[in-house]
Design a protein around this motif. Structure first.
Motif, PDB file in Angstrom:
ATOM      1  N   THR A 197       2.242 -10.263   2.499  1.00  0.00           N
ATOM      2  CA  THR A 197       2.470 -10.155   3.938  1.00  0.00           C
ATOM      3  C   THR A 197       3.575 -11.098   4.388  1.00  0.00           C
ATOM      4  OG1 THR A 197       0.793 -11.824   4.467  1.00  0.00           O
ATOM      5  CG2 THR A 197       0.063  -9.552   4.279  1.00  0.00           C
ATOM      6  N   ALA A 198       4.567 -10.541   5.044  1.00  0.00           N
ATOM      7  CA  ALA A 198       5.690 -11.327   5.578  1.00  0.00           C
ATOM      8  C   ALA A 198       5.845 -10.978   7.045  1.00  0.00           C
ATOM      9  CB  ALA A 198       6.973 -11.019   4.799  1.00  0.00           C
ATOM     10  N   ILE A 199       4.829 -11.299   7.817  1.00  0.00           N
ATOM     11  CA  ILE A 199       4.813 -10.916   9.237  1.00  0.00           C
ATOM     12  C   ILE A 199       4.995 -12.136  10.135  1.00  0.00           C
ATOM     13  CG2 ILE A 199       3.440  -8.854   8.856  1.00  0.00           C
ATOM     14  CD1 ILE A 199       0.982 -10.442   9.735  1.00  0.00           C
ATOM     15  N   GLY A 200       5.497 -13.226   9.568  1.00  0.00           N
ATOM     16  CA  GLY A 200       5.775 -14.402  10.369  1.00  0.00           C
ATOM     17  C   GLY A 200       5.027 -15.626   9.894  1.00  0.00           C
ATOM     18  N   GLU A 201       5.462 -16.791  10.363  1.00  0.00           N
ATOM     19  CA  GLU A 201       4.852 -18.052   9.985  1.00  0.00           C
ATOM     20  C   GLU A 201       4.390 -18.781  11.248  1.00  0.00           C
ATOM     21  OE1 GLU A 201       8.303 -17.518   8.757  1.00  0.00           O
ATOM     22  OE2 GLU A 201       7.214 -16.270   7.313  1.00  0.00           O
ATOM     23  N   SER A 202       3.517 -19.735  11.055  1.00  0.00           N
ATOM     24  CA  SER A 202       2.998 -20.496  12.190  1.00  0.00           C
ATOM     25  C   SER A 202       3.088 -21.995  11.909  1.00  0.00           C
ATOM     26  CB  SER A 202       1.554 -20.099  12.488  1.00  0.00           C
ATOM     27  OG  SER A 202       0.724 -20.361  11.364  1.00  0.00           O
ATOM     28  N   GLY A 251       5.239 -23.654   8.152  1.00  0.00           N
ATOM     29  CA  GLY A 251       5.110 -23.144   6.785  1.00  0.00           C
ATOM     30  C   GLY A 251       3.866 -22.362   6.481  1.00  0.00           C
ATOM     31  N   LYS A 252       3.088 -21.967   7.487  1.00  0.00           N
ATOM     32  CA  LYS A 252       1.868 -21.208   7.253  1.00  0.00           C
ATOM     33  C   LYS A 252       2.099 -19.726   7.557  1.00  0.00           C
ATOM     34  CE  LYS A 252      -1.891 -22.906   9.020  1.00  0.00           C
ATOM     35  NZ  LYS A 252      -2.817 -23.471  10.025  1.00  0.00           N
ATOM     36  N   SER A 253       1.830 -18.868   6.572  1.00  0.00           N
ATOM     37  CA  SER A 253       1.980 -17.429   6.800  1.00  0.00           C
ATOM     38  C   SER A 253       0.903 -16.936   7.752  1.00  0.00           C
ATOM     39  CB  SER A 253       1.874 -16.661   5.478  1.00  0.00           C
ATOM     40  OG  SER A 253       2.996 -16.907   4.666  1.00  0.00           O
ATOM     41  N   LYS A 254       1.303 -16.075   8.677  1.00  0.00           N
ATOM     42  CA  LYS A 254       0.322 -15.473   9.580  1.00  0.00           C
ATOM     43  C   LYS A 254      -0.520 -14.464   8.811  1.00  0.00           C
ATOM     44  CE  LYS A 254       2.971 -16.002  13.857  1.00  0.00           C
ATOM     45  NZ  LYS A 254       3.652 -15.301  14.968  1.00  0.00           N
ATOM     46  N   ALA A 255      -1.787 -14.403   9.167  1.00  0.00           N
ATOM     47  CA  ALA A 255      -2.712 -13.513   8.456  1.00  0.00           C
ATOM     48  C   ALA A 255      -2.582 -12.082   8.957  1.00  0.00           C
ATOM     49  CB  ALA A 255      -4.148 -14.006   8.639  1.00  0.00           C
ATOM     50  N   LEU A 256      -2.737 -11.142   8.039  1.00  0.00           N
ATOM     51  CA  LEU A 256      -2.712  -9.724   8.377  1.00  0.00           C
ATOM     52  C   LEU A 256      -4.132  -9.184   8.399  1.00  0.00           C
ATOM     53  CD1 LEU A 256      -1.126  -6.995   8.699  1.00  0.00           C
ATOM     54  CD2 LEU A 256      -1.269  -6.797   6.210  1.00  0.00           C
ATOM     55  N   SER A 257      -4.466  -8.488   9.468  1.00  0.00           N
ATOM     56  CA  SER A 257      -5.784  -7.878   9.561  1.00  0.00           C
ATOM     57  C   SER A 257      -5.802  -6.615   8.699  1.00  0.00           C
ATOM     58  CB  SER A 257      -6.102  -7.532  11.024  1.00  0.00           C
ATOM     59  OG  SER A 257      -7.355  -6.887  11.099  1.00  0.00           O
ATOM     60  N   LEU A 258      -6.471  -6.727   7.542  1.00  0.00           N
ATOM     61  CA  LEU A 258      -6.469  -5.621   6.589  1.00  0.00           C
ATOM     62  C   LEU A 258      -7.858  -5.481   5.984  1.00  0.00           C
ATOM     63  CD1 LEU A 258      -4.384  -3.645   5.272  1.00  0.00           C
ATOM     64  CD2 LEU A 258      -4.233  -5.283   3.391  1.00  0.00           C
ATOM     65  N   GLN A 259      -8.358  -4.292   5.945  1.00  0.00           N
ATOM     66  CA  GLN A 259      -9.674  -4.037   5.357  1.00  0.00           C
ATOM     67  C   GLN A 259      -9.550  -3.832   3.855  1.00  0.00           C
ATOM     68  OE1 GLN A 259     -11.333  -0.668   7.400  1.00  0.00           O
ATOM     69  NE2 GLN A 259     -11.260  -1.633   9.414  1.00  0.00           N
ATOM     70  N   MET A 273      -1.686 -11.671  -0.287  1.00  0.00           N
ATOM     71  CA  MET A 273      -1.163 -13.040  -0.276  1.00  0.00           C
ATOM     72  C   MET A 273      -0.042 -13.134   0.751  1.00  0.00           C
ATOM     73  SD  MET A 273       0.732 -15.242  -3.329  1.00  0.00           S
ATOM     74  CE  MET A 273      -0.642 -15.156  -4.454  1.00  0.00           C
ATOM     75  N   GLY A 274       0.063 -14.279   1.393  1.00  0.00           N
ATOM     76  CA  GLY A 274       1.146 -14.513   2.330  1.00  0.00           C
ATOM     77  C   GLY A 274       2.463 -14.710   1.601  1.00  0.00           C
ATOM     78  N   ALA A 275       3.546 -14.353   2.258  1.00  0.00           N
ATOM     79  CA  ALA A 275       4.869 -14.423   1.632  1.00  0.00           C
ATOM     80  C   ALA A 275       5.252 -15.844   1.250  1.00  0.00           C
ATOM     81  CB  ALA A 275       5.910 -13.825   2.574  1.00  0.00           C
ATOM     82  N   ILE A 276       4.940 -16.823   2.108  1.00  0.00           N
ATOM     83  CA  ILE A 276       5.335 -18.206   1.820  1.00  0.00           C
ATOM     84  C   ILE A 276       4.666 -18.700   0.544  1.00  0.00           C
ATOM     85  CG2 ILE A 276       5.303 -20.586   2.653  1.00  0.00           C
ATOM     86  CD1 ILE A 276       7.239 -18.812   4.152  1.00  0.00           C
ATOM     87  N   ALA A 277       3.365 -18.489   0.441  1.00  0.00           N
ATOM     88  CA  ALA A 277       2.648 -18.925  -0.755  1.00  0.00           C
ATOM     89  C   ALA A 277       3.184 -18.221  -1.991  1.00  0.00           C
ATOM     90  CB  ALA A 277       1.151 -18.652  -0.589  1.00  0.00           C
ATOM     91  N   PHE A 278       3.445 -16.924  -1.878  1.00  0.00           N
ATOM     92  CA  PHE A 278       3.983 -16.178  -3.014  1.00  0.00           C
ATOM     93  C   PHE A 278       5.344 -16.705  -3.441  1.00  0.00           C
ATOM     94  CE2 PHE A 278       7.043 -12.776  -4.043  1.00  0.00           C
ATOM     95  CZ  PHE A 278       6.632 -12.517  -5.353  1.00  0.00           C
ATOM     96  N   LEU A 279       6.240 -16.904  -2.471  1.00  0.00           N
ATOM     97  CA  LEU A 279       7.588 -17.340  -2.804  1.00  0.00           C
ATOM     98  C   LEU A 279       7.598 -18.747  -3.387  1.00  0.00           C
ATOM     99  CD1 LEU A 279       9.529 -15.860   0.260  1.00  0.00           C
ATOM    100  CD2 LEU A 279       9.694 -15.111  -2.127  1.00  0.00           C
ATOM    101  N   GLU A 280       6.721 -19.629  -2.884  1.00  0.00           N
ATOM    102  CA  GLU A 280       6.630 -20.960  -3.481  1.00  0.00           C
ATOM    103  C   GLU A 280       6.208 -20.866  -4.937  1.00  0.00           C
ATOM    104  OE1 GLU A 280       5.423 -24.585  -1.434  1.00  0.00           O
ATOM    105  OE2 GLU A 280       4.654 -23.290   0.169  1.00  0.00           O
ATOM    106  N   GLN A 281       5.210 -20.040  -5.204  1.00  0.00           N
ATOM    107  CA  GLN A 281       4.736 -19.878  -6.576  1.00  0.00           C
ATOM    108  C   GLN A 281       5.816 -19.222  -7.438  1.00  0.00           C
ATOM    109  OE1 GLN A 281       0.933 -17.929  -6.826  1.00  0.00           O
ATOM    110  NE2 GLN A 281       0.912 -17.886  -9.071  1.00  0.00           N
ATOM    111  N   PHE A 282       6.512 -18.238  -6.872  1.00  0.00           N
ATOM    112  CA  PHE A 282       7.580 -17.560  -7.602  1.00  0.00           C
ATOM    113  C   PHE A 282       8.677 -18.553  -7.984  1.00  0.00           C
ATOM    114  CE2 PHE A 282      11.755 -15.525  -7.564  1.00  0.00           C
ATOM    115  CZ  PHE A 282      11.585 -14.464  -8.438  1.00  0.00           C
TER     116      PHE A 282
END
Length: 1019
Positions: A773-778, A634-642, A649-658
């Motif tokens: 970010t929805a690039i996978g979960e860990s 259930g942990k969203s993978k982090a995106l390397s973004l400057q 925000m990770g997709a899982i956290a967003f969707l839970e809040q939504f």
């Protein structure tokens, strides 16, 4: 084994046809129910001759042998464009030479027979069709036309052997084969019921009055013009000249393919620049029309030839192949419109280029005729498809006899073609329908959908029950292997549908919707009768950590085995990610509760809202003998973004809040969603529902054809307003804009997917106030480590693959916690595996549902399934879907349907311990190893190599290594030479059986073939 098919002598051909028809009401495997019988008296006229239907097989593999032409005629073909002959006969083509999995490809371009043999096949077919039309259909007047095809240059066409072919087709009376065929028929006249000597003697000797000229790509316009003039004036033949799609130009063709999803198709610009150019082609046609009129002959174009493309993915041997089929349709129909417009509609057009059930009535309505096809007939259903096509056109046969093209209709059709889903790649984006199993020698029928399902659902069974409105029984079939029919009936990624045979017809059966229908209509009645399984005698208790799909499945099957099981979860509600993350617009809480109620009623106990971290020691102290870790990922993978990472925000956290309360979320006006999976689609659709959001962009570094998301999920997101941005990799979020590196598709990686590579110095800015970010979960590996389970370098826990038990005795792990993010049904599969392992240790048995006693009348079912074969349909409402299921586990026969030469034969076999009465036998002498049966067989094998083979000659038997047999001596006790597993023996069939003995199943097949299908041995 030889890749040279052997023509069947005419007498044996007739014996085969009428013996098979009398005994089995089939001819070359085509059942009488698939014969095309006209309901009216409509017809059209071509070259001054009457044509019963305006369709038939194109010059190609379906018009190479007499039996192919017979099969086409039986099913509705009436215009036969015979396979091209040329001076270079007896060509050696690398095999396989056909790849028609989706768009069609081939590497053979003219007949594989010597010209004299090809001529003989056409004469034999000419006589056979006359006899069949009278004897079987009761028709006195011929309603079919043979159209010869020749190539490829004037010198070759003028050569003595090609010229003899042309003259023989114009007047065959003096040929030996014509005289032989007539003699055989006169000798057999007394055996017919409708055919008499007078009818036989009246069969005309003029076989062809027309020709289609086929020239090689790159043939100079002066050469094409000279050949046409020669055929029109010197040979006095009505002439069609085949034109190439290259007339449209490289830029146009490349753009069309890119637009329609065929970006992977590799073209060579020189294939266009070295070929006939459009303006020169039009000028040539103008002059030839006038010349033909002066000669008193009809003249027109055949659209179109195939398109040369590069072999880059190992589709066929060699470097270049020729495209046909649905991908060619937009090009050919647009070329037809472009050329017809040049002549104000006064241009005769014969058509081939992706014509099929879904467009042929509209093609015919424009005034184009005749219409021939090849690729659609290469697919499951094979020749049967002609019956539906001929029937579709029959009501229109009396229309538009003046011979002009309706430019308005053709223009509309050409414009529609580019957007027509039936011709876009996305309709069949599945790379392969094959299952991993090896093709068995016998008993090979299989439902690929069931094998494609991770839990092996009995899909054809429950679909049939839904069709019969036996919903409770259908539900029982489902929950025998799947405790989450509402969840999987709503959000399953339905891998089963990627194996469905109907993918090669039209669209896969809506299997997921059938499951949901069974659940919605059958759940209540089933639950009313459900009683918890009796407690087992072992007394073992099982703790399941995680109330997601995998944990729920394990608990359900353990409870059905009578084992005490408790499910623990730190959340206050069961259901895992499905319940807390997947939005309500995808699945309702009520649907989830229905599945949870089933599980509760089996006797599963739940402890929810667990605040303290549970350990193995604590659970064992509470008396749990076994522990199943189904904690998910259930942990969203982090995106390397400057840049402004606080707006990410990770997709899982967003969707839970939504899901808790979307009103509390603030994303701004523009949102970028990074990723290409189903989670990204859920995230995009949810973001569009957040107050204040106006625009959502889905940013993906590859192109849409590589997206892991289900096509329907992307379609829903786009329909709701999400904008797909392809070939972009996020770099920086700053001042309301997401800067992205532009990407290009590079070479394929080990998985076969082309790797995206940066385009140096090129960027694109996308408006974005927030990035999701929805690039996978860990997996939470820290918790697993605290339990005593150390992941390897890939982050995986070592387990016994057969049981999923970890290094800690009695502790199992599965679902996302083991494999990383997977699907609901894969999680269920792990849960079942663990439950089975534990039950086996406790000598417990998972009870079967009452649905296992459901039975069907197999005879009625076979006839119903046969009626569906070769019948294409558009998308139906769910209530009609059961009618589309082909029930492949009971009747497959795909290899017999797609075999052009009828070399794969279905025979009825009893005894021998066989589970299936229908067995497939391969006849070596009729096969040229084109590879088509291997393409469509659901197994990884090739029927022409792997099925039990009947050989016609000792040389072919000895030249093969596969399982097969040869009749050495006939008579009361026939002797066979048999090879099995590389060992050859000679055996005699006596009243007591084979001596020496053969394996029971093989013996039954050989004995049945010899006893009931003797005509197979006659060559």
């Amino acid at each position: 084994m030889s890749d040279r098919m052997q023509p069947i002598p005419f007498k044996q051909l007739l014996n085969w046809i009428f013996t098979e028809y009398e005994r089995f009401q089939t001819i070359f495997g085509i059942p009488a129910a698939k014969f095309y019988r006209k309901q009216g008296d409509g017809w059209i006229e071509i070259f001054g001759e009457k044509l019963g239907t305006p369709v038939g097989p194109a010059a190609g593999p379906h018009t190479q042998l007499a039996q192919n032409i017979v099969a086409s005629y039986l099913t509705g073909g009436r215009f036969f464009e015979l396979k091209t002959v040329q001076i270079l006969d007896r060509l050696e083509f690398p095999k396989p030479c056909i790849a028609a999995q989706d768009e069609g490809y081939n590497t053979e371009w003219s007949t594989e027979l010597a010209i004299g043999d090809a001529f003989a096949e056409y004469v034999k077919a000419w006589f056979a069709l006359h006899i069949i039309q009278k004897e079987i259909f009761g028709l006195d007047e011929r309603d079919f036309i043979f159209n010869m095809s020749v190539g490829y240059n004037l010198e070759g066409i003028k050569s003595p052997k090609v010229d003899a072919f042309i003259e023989g087709m114009k007047e065959a009376a003096g040929s030996d084969v014509f005289q032989e065929c007539r003699k055989v028929l006169l000798e057999m006249a007394g055996q017919f019921k409708r055919v008499d000597r007078g009818y036989i003697e009246a069969i005309p000797s003029r076989i062809c009055s027309s020709v289609t000229l086929s020239t090689m790509h790159g043939c100079p316009p002066a050469e094409i013009d000279a050949i046409c003039r020669y055929l029109l004036k010197e040979k006095k033949l009505n002439t069609f000249v085949k034109m190439n799609p290259t007339l449209l130009g490289y830029a146009y063709v490349r753009a069309v393919f890119d637009q329609m999803g065929y970006r992977y198709v590799q073209l060579k610009e020189e294939s266009f620049s070295h070929d006939l150019q459009y303006d020169a082609g039009v000028a040539m046609l103008r002059e030839l029309k006038v010349f033909a009129a002066d000669c008193g002959r009809e003249f027109g174009v055949k659209l179109s030839n195939t398109l040369p493309v590069q072999i880059t993915r190992g589709e066929l041997p060699g470097e270049e192949m020729y495209m046909s089929g649905r991908s060619l349709y937009p090009l050919t129909i647009n070329l037809a419109y472009k050329l017809a417009s040049e002549f104000g509609g006064d241009l005769k057009i014969s058509y081939a280029g992706g014509a099929d059930y879904f467009n042929i009535d509209r093609i015919f309505a424009t005034g184009i005729r005749p219409i021939t096809m090849a690729t659609t007939l290469l697919k499951p259903g094979g020749y049967y498809r002609l019956q539906q096509i001929a029937a579709l056109l029959e009501p229109h046969l009396g229309e538009r006899r003046e011979g002009r093209i309706d430019l308005e209709k053709l223009g509309a059709l050409a414009a529609e073609a580019l957007a027509d889903r039936n011709h876009r790649k996305e309709k069949r984006a599945v790379e392969s329908r094959k299952i991993a199993d090896t093709l068995p020698l016998t008993d090979c029928f299989v439902a690929p959908c069931t094998r494609g399902c991770p839990i092996g659902q009995d899909i054809p069974a429950y679909i049939r029950l839904v069709g019969e409105k036996k919903y409770a029984q259908a539900y029982a079939v489902i929950v025998d292997k799947n405790p989450l029919p509402f969840i999987t009936g709503t959000i399953c990624n339905h891998k089963c549908m990627t194996k469905c045979t109907r993918l090669d017809y039209d669209d896969p059966v809506l299997i997921r919707e059938m499951k949901r229908m069974a659940a919605e209509n059958g759940c209540s009645a089933y639950l009313e009768e459900l009683k918890p399984a009796a407690a087992g005698s072992s007394g073992a208790r099982v703790a399941v950590l995680g109330a997601g799909p995998s944990g729920l499945a394990a608990a359900y099957f353990l409870a059905r085995a009578g084992i005490d099981v408790t499910v623990f979860d730190r959340r206050d509600e069961a259901g895992g990610t499905v319940a807390r993350v997947i939005p309500d617009f995808r699945i309702s809480r009520a649907a989830i509760e229905h599945d949870l109620e089933l599980i509760r009623r089996t006797g599963v106990k739940f402890v929810l809202g667990v605040k303290d971290e549970l350990t193995v020691e604590q659970l064992r102290a509470q008396g749990f003998k076994y522990i199943y870790l189904a904690i998910g990922a259930g942990k969203s993978k982090a995106l390397s973004l400057q840049g402004d990472t606080g707006r990410v925000m990770g997709a899982i956290a967003f969707l839970e809040q939504f899901k808790r309360n979307k009103e509390t979320i603030s994303l701004g006006r523009n949102v970028a969603v990074i990723g290409g999976g189903n989670s990204a689609m859920d995230t995009a659709r949810a973001a569009l529902r957040v107050p204040g959001v106006e625009k959502v962009y889905i940013v993906y570094r590859r192109t849409r054809e590589y997206m892991p998301a289900l096509p329907e999920e992307l379609e829903l997101a786009q329909r709701e307003g999400a904008v797909l941005k392809e070939l972009l990799a996020p770099v920086e979020l700053k001042q309301g804009a997401l800067r992205c590196q532009k990407m290009a598709m590079g070479e394929p990686d080990a998985s076969g997917r082309r790797v995206p590579v940066p385009v140096a110095g090129e960027y694109e800015d996308i408006p974005a106030d927030f990035v999701l970010t929805a690039i996978g979960e860990s997996v939470d590996t820290d918790y697993l480590a605290r339990l005593g389970l150390r992941p390897d370098e890939r982050g995986r826990i070592a387990v016994d693959p057969g049981t999923l038990e970890t290094a800690l005795a009695g502790v199992f792990i599965g679902g996302d916690a083991l494999s990383g993010p997977a699907t609901v049904v894969e999680a269920i599969a792990d849960g079942r595996k663990v439950a089975a392992a534990i039950a086996a240790r406790e000598n417990a048995v998972v009870t079967a549902t009452a649905a296992q006693n459901v039975g069907f009348d197999q005879t009625d079912r076979r006839s119903e399934i046969c009626a569906k074969k070769g019948v294409l349909r558009g998308k139906d409402v769910p209530e009609a879907e059961p009618e589309r299921c082909l029930e492949c586990s009971l009747v497959c026969n795909i290899c017999t349907e797609v075999c052009l030469n009828r070399a794969n034969v279905q025979i009825r076999v009893t005894g021998g311990g066989l589970r299936q009465a229908n067995q497939v036998l391969h006849v070596d002498g009729m096969c040229n190893e084109c590879g088509n049966c291997a393409t469509f067989c659901p197994y990884t094998g090739a029927p022409y190599r792997d099925k039990l083979t009947l050989f016609w000659s000792e040389a072919d038997f000895d030249g093969s290594s596969g399982a097969g047999f040869l009749l050495r001596y006939g008579g009361k006790e026939p002797v066979f030479k048999v090879r099995l597993n590389g060992t050859v023996l000679e055996t005699k069939l006596t009243a007591a059986g084979f001596a020496p003995a053969l394996p029971e199943a093989v013996a039954a097949v050989i004995e049945s073939a010899y006893t009931n299908y003797r005509y197979l041995f006659q060559v």
